[in-house]
Design a protein around this motif. Structure first.
Motif, PDB file in Angstrom:
ATOM      1  N   SER A   1       3.512  97.537  39.523  1.00  0.00           N
ATOM      2  CA  SER A   1       3.249  96.174  38.946  1.00  0.00           C
ATOM      3  C   SER A   1       2.016  95.718  39.511  1.00  0.00           C
ATOM      4  CB  SER A   1       4.555  95.061  39.245  1.00  0.00           C
ATOM      5  OG  SER A   1       5.599  95.378  38.811  1.00  0.00           O
TER       6      SER A   1
ATOM      7  N   GLN B   1       6.670  92.188  34.189  1.00  0.00           N
ATOM      8  CA  GLN B   1       8.235  92.380  34.765  1.00  0.00           C
ATOM      9  C   GLN B   1       8.835  91.152  34.783  1.00  0.00           C
ATOM     10  OE1 GLN B   1       8.250  94.405  38.562  1.00  0.00           O
ATOM     11  NE2 GLN B   1      10.034  95.030  38.321  1.00  0.00           N
TER      12      GLN B   1
ATOM     13  N   ASP C   1       5.858  96.675  31.622  1.00  0.00           N
ATOM     14  CA  ASP C   1       6.194  96.596  32.863  1.00  0.00           C
ATOM     15  C   ASP C   1       7.902  96.600  32.856  1.00  0.00           C
ATOM     16  OD1 ASP C   1       6.838  96.968  35.524  1.00  0.00           O
ATOM     17  OD2 ASP C   1       5.529  95.270  36.186  1.00  0.00           O
ATOM     18  N   GLU C   2       8.756  97.584  32.612  1.00  0.00           N
ATOM     19  CA  GLU C   2      10.136  97.486  32.704  1.00  0.00           C
ATOM     20  C   GLU C   2      10.664  96.626  31.487  1.00  0.00           C
ATOM     21  OE1 GLU C   2      12.286  97.604  36.337  1.00  0.00           O
ATOM     22  OE2 GLU C   2      10.579  98.325  37.415  1.00  0.00           O
TER      23      GLU C   2
ATOM     24  N   GLY D   1       9.643  93.516  42.438  1.00  0.00           N
ATOM     25  CA  GLY D   1      10.801  92.940  41.627  1.00  0.00           C
ATOM     26  C   GLY D   1      11.866  93.710  42.132  1.00  0.00           C
TER      27      GLY D   1
HETATM   28 MG   LIG Z   1       7.148  95.874  39.709  1.00  0.00          MG
END
Ligand SMILES: [Mg+2]
Ligand SMILES: Nc1ncnc2c1ncn2[C@@H]1O[C@H](COP(=O)(O)OP(=O)(O)OP(=O)(O)O)[C@@H](O)[C@H]1O
Lengths: 489, 324
Positions: free
Chosen positions: A43, A85, A165-166, A391
């Motif tokens: 991230s 994220q 991001d995810e 995260g």
């Molecule tokens: Mg991350």
């Protein structure tokens, strides 16, 4: 000439370096999958290339030109769009307002709301999320729907680079398919997509190249055809993972919690189930099925309108030995500005105090033990504000907070969201151990493999009702998915 | 790394002692030392016992109000009614001093502050009203009540009324000692008790706190009650210090209290703020006032300068933090 190239990027936070010379390059039409354990620096890298964080040193090129985005606005102008994220919609505003913020269609100088809604709807349909009502308040949407709105927002005009991001951590079923289809379309149109995910099968399926990060470095760049899940996990964790899910548990004990006829109009109706000691019950449902709302209601966070088995308040639920790990860690799981230590001990402040004072020594001990047990990184994170953790590590803090309460009934809503494979395995092992010690566990997940693999029994929800109850050992993903879409298996 | 690509990180040095970041404390100490040094060299009357004693006494009112304000600000709220509570508590105490034993009259004064705080807190927490609106309404209501109680200033005849405000503990005024004790208790409360931590956490994210089974409403009510109590105590002390209670005293005191918290780095959206830094903020504010007085700056210009200095101090803080 590559679409995007980063060279020798370093990043430090208050003197501690977390990226040690990272490079990345990709051409138009590539999908770069970025994988790595929690805290590897994914991230951070993404925030740097999208202008949200300045790099300490390093350089960046786009289509042969040296660029230096110093703010998200700069990056936007360069054609770099990012879905972060953590959710970033303004909950009080409608979907339309969130999507068009700053670019409203006007008539006579005033915002033309009809045209705005129409444009928002058209955008949502174009990217495959037509089921979302643009006039709904963003805060009322489920986390998955909010995620979809975030993605749509990034695509309001054609990007040169799209960074995700995810994005899939909360999506399942048709929503996930829509996302994949979208990425394939973008590829064909020559967009470079950077895709960060802990879900390795989808990375292997989508990516044209896979970048593995570990401890702030890129340790390997692989081609999906030449590698597999096992190799990736091995590289990320630095060791091989033997078995992902523990053996199933049998001989379940007494009923610890019973829900009967529970109803909240508009969310779910006539729900009944039992949670038994020593058993892990999975709960699967697509977006809008009411699974998270159900968990909140049972926990007393939202009042039930009819039925039995819901607590009247979170305090009462906790008193009765129940715990709820919520799905949105930023809004309901953490106090982001407080330290990891404070966040973890939040649930035990009142119960463990000595006289009027907190038992600081015990608190430190408990927190250190949890950091160790859940392998939260960095290891010295206890006095750090939770917002400075990656995260996945934040997610572990939320889990730790509830484990410190020693619950008897544990409700887990997407507990592995954003958590890397090695730690997931550790979480499954811990939940298994807790179940064997006599806890009753409800595991809500949008990850089909997990909801079957880690449980003894699966409840399936569709549009607010339970449409099936299956023994995990005897069912498969197809059956669960069919039931969740309201089709008989 | 090529010289061209290097982008030097710009950071201010931070002072870390034994794992604790004392940059803010050090910053305040430096600022206060600088103020004192400037004052001592440019004004003959600054370092006199009379002026220093009066400085220590002046800190008390704004100090007590700031501590209460900090507790409320930490929850993400604001208490605009403290100036009015100062006036009400003072006038009631002075009025009752004629018929009741003085300690009892003073206790009633403080209790009135507690009662007002309880009402503020209940309106904010139970009825989910905006803190700004609730305390703006009580600001005018309580001011009105002070005038209803007595339109004219009351100066109790009994000289014992002045004892609290004039007593010394060695070289330090008793009331300053009381204020420091309140700060010490406040510091322990906010960092070491479940209730204090809960108050801080509520300002950070009330929903997370509610889901952790903590009674959010009760803690919000407690925060406003603490602020009311501090304001009541400040009112009693002020009346005793000057020997006369006026229904018109304390106008705009809430602004000084808010300024002290903000100079101390508190966030008005809640969840962040420190007792020690707030005390630093109080000292800075009182020193500014004192200096401008000693220089004989005309009072309207004093207001202008004070405002500018506050902005400057806050800006320095902000820059310092964002580079952290
Ligand atoms: Mg991350
Ligand atoms: N603002 C910050 N201050 C201090 N440290 C930070 C800050 N932001 C991130 N870090 C640290 O940088 C490291 C990398 O974090 P990052 O968020 O990039 O990880 P990640 O690979 O995205 O992990 P995850 O899979 O958990 O999302 C972590 O150790 C984290 O604690």
């Amino acid at each position: 000439m590559s679409r995007l190239e980063l060279r020798d990027v370093h990043k430090e936070f208050s003197g501690v370096e977390v990226l040690h010379g990272v490079g990345l390059r990709g051409d138009a039409g590539d999908v770069i999958g970025v994988v790595g354990a929690n805290g590897a620096g994914k991230s951070t890298l993404i925030k740097i290339l999208s202008g949200a964080l300045p790099m300490s040193s390093g350089a960046m090129w786009m289509d042969g030109e040296r660029v230096d985005p110093r703010s998200p606005h700069d990056a936007h102008d360069l054609g770099i769009r990012t879905v972060y994220q953590e959710l970033s919609l303004v909950p009080e505003l409608s979907v339309t307002e969130n999507l068009l913020l700053g670019a409203f269609p006007r008539r006579l100088g005033l915002i033309d709301w009809k045209a705005a809604d129409a444009r928002a709807r058209e955008l949502l349909v174009r990217v495959g999320f037509g089921a979302i009502d643009p006039r709904e308040r963003a805060g009322r949407l489920s986390v998955a729907r909010q995620q979809m709105v975030e993605i749509a927002k990034a695509l309001i005009s054609e990007p040169r680079v799209l960074v995700l991001d995810e994005p899939s951590a909360v999506l399942a079923g048709a929503d996930l398919e829509a996302l994949f289809a979208l990425i394939r379309q973008l590829r064909e149109r020559g967009v470079l997509v950077i895709y960060v995910s802990h879900r390795l099968p989808e990375v292997l399926q989508l990516a044209t190249s896979i970048v593995v990060m570990k401890d702030g470095r890129v340790i390997e760049t692989l081609t999906p055809g030449d590698t597999g899940e096992d190799e990736l996990i091995g590289l990320m964790a630095g060791r091989r993972l033997e078995q992902i899910y523990p053996a199933r548990r049998d001989g379940h004990g007494q009923v610890l919690h019973r829900v009967d006829g529970l109803t909240r109009p508009g969310e779910f109706a006539d729900i009944g189930f039992e949670l038994r000691a020593g058993e892990i019950t999975g709960l699967f449902g697509l977006v809008g099925s009411g699974r998270s709302e159900l968990a909140r209601c049972v926990f007393g966070a939202a009042p039930a309108v009819a039925g039995k088995g819901a607590h009247r308040s979170p305090a009462e639920a906790i008193e009765a030995g129940m715990a709820l790990v919520t799905e949105d860690r930023a809004r309901t799981g953490l106090v982001l500005g407080m330290t990891v230590r404070d966040n973890m001990s939040l649930t035990t402040w009142h119960s463990t105090s000595r006289g009027p004072l907190l038992d600081v020594a015990r608190q430190r001990r408990d927190v250190a033990a949890m950091v160790d047990r859940l392998q939260i990184r960095p290891a010295g994170c206890a006095p750090m504000p939770a917002v400075h953790l990656s995260g996945g590590n934040q997610q572990k803090v939320v889990l730790a907070k509830w484990l410190l309460r020693d619950p008897r009934v544990l409700l887990l809503d997407e507990p592995t969201r954003g958590v890397d494979m090695a730690t997931r395995v550790e979480i499954y092992r811990m939940v298994d151990e807790l179940a064997r010690q006599g806890l009753a566990v409800l595991l809500i997940s949008s990850d089909l493999t997990e909801v079957i693999g880690a449980t003894d029994r699966v409840l399936v929800m569709h549009q607010g009702r339970i449409t099936g109850e299956l023994r995990s050992a005897d069912t498969g993903e197809d059956e669960v998915l069919a039931l969740s879409m309201g089709r008989p298996a | 790394m090529s010289a061209e690509s290097a982008r030097a990180p710009r950071r201010l040095p931070r002072l870390v002692v034994g794992g604790r970041d004392l940059t803010v404390e050090a910053g305040f100490t430096l600022l206060i030392v600088a103020f004192v040094a400037v004052a001592a060299t440019t004004s003959d009357s600054f370092l006199t016992p009379v002026n220093l004693t009066s400085l220590l006494k002046q800190m008390v009112t704004v100090g007590l109000l700031s501590l209460g304000m900090l507790v409320v600000i930490l929850t993400g709220g604001i208490d605009l009614s403290v100036g009015s509570i100062v006036a009400f508590a003072g006038i009631v105490t002075a009025g009752l001093a004629a018929d009741l034993p003085i300690p009892v009259a003073m206790a009633v004064g403080v209790a009135s502050g507690i009662a007002f705080g309880l009402v503020n807190g209940t309106l904010v927490a139970r009825f989910a009203l905006a803190p700004f609106v609730v305390t703006l309404a009580s600001l005018t209501t309580i001011r009105g009540l002070a005038f209803v109680y007595s339109e004219v200033p009351i100066a109790p005849a009994d000289p014992a009324f002045l004892d609290l405000g004039t007593a010394m503990v060695g070289p330090v005024p008793l009331i300053t000692v009381i204020m420091l004790a309140v700060f010490a208790v406040g510091g322990v409360f906010l960092t070491r008790t479940p209730a204090g931590r809960s108050i801080v956490a509520i300002g950070g994210n009330a929903e997370t706190v509610r889901l952790a089974g903590i009674n959010v409403r009760r803690h919000v009510v407690a925060a406003y009650t603490i602020s009311g109590a501090c304001a009541g105590l400040a009112g009693v002390i002020l009346a005793s210090r000057v020997g006369i209670a006026q229904p018109s005293v304390g106008v705009a005191f809430e602004l000084d209290a808010i300024a002290a918290c903000v100079i101390g780095g508190a966030s008005l959206s809640g969840g962040r703020g420190s007792v020690r830094a707030t005390l630093g903020g109080v000292a800075v504010l009182v020193l500014i006032n004192n200096l401008l007085n000693l220089y004989g700056v005309q009072s309207f210009w004093q207001q202008v300068l004070k405002g500018l200095i506050i902005i400057a101090v806050i800006l320095v803080q902000r820059v310092n933090r964002s580079r952290g």
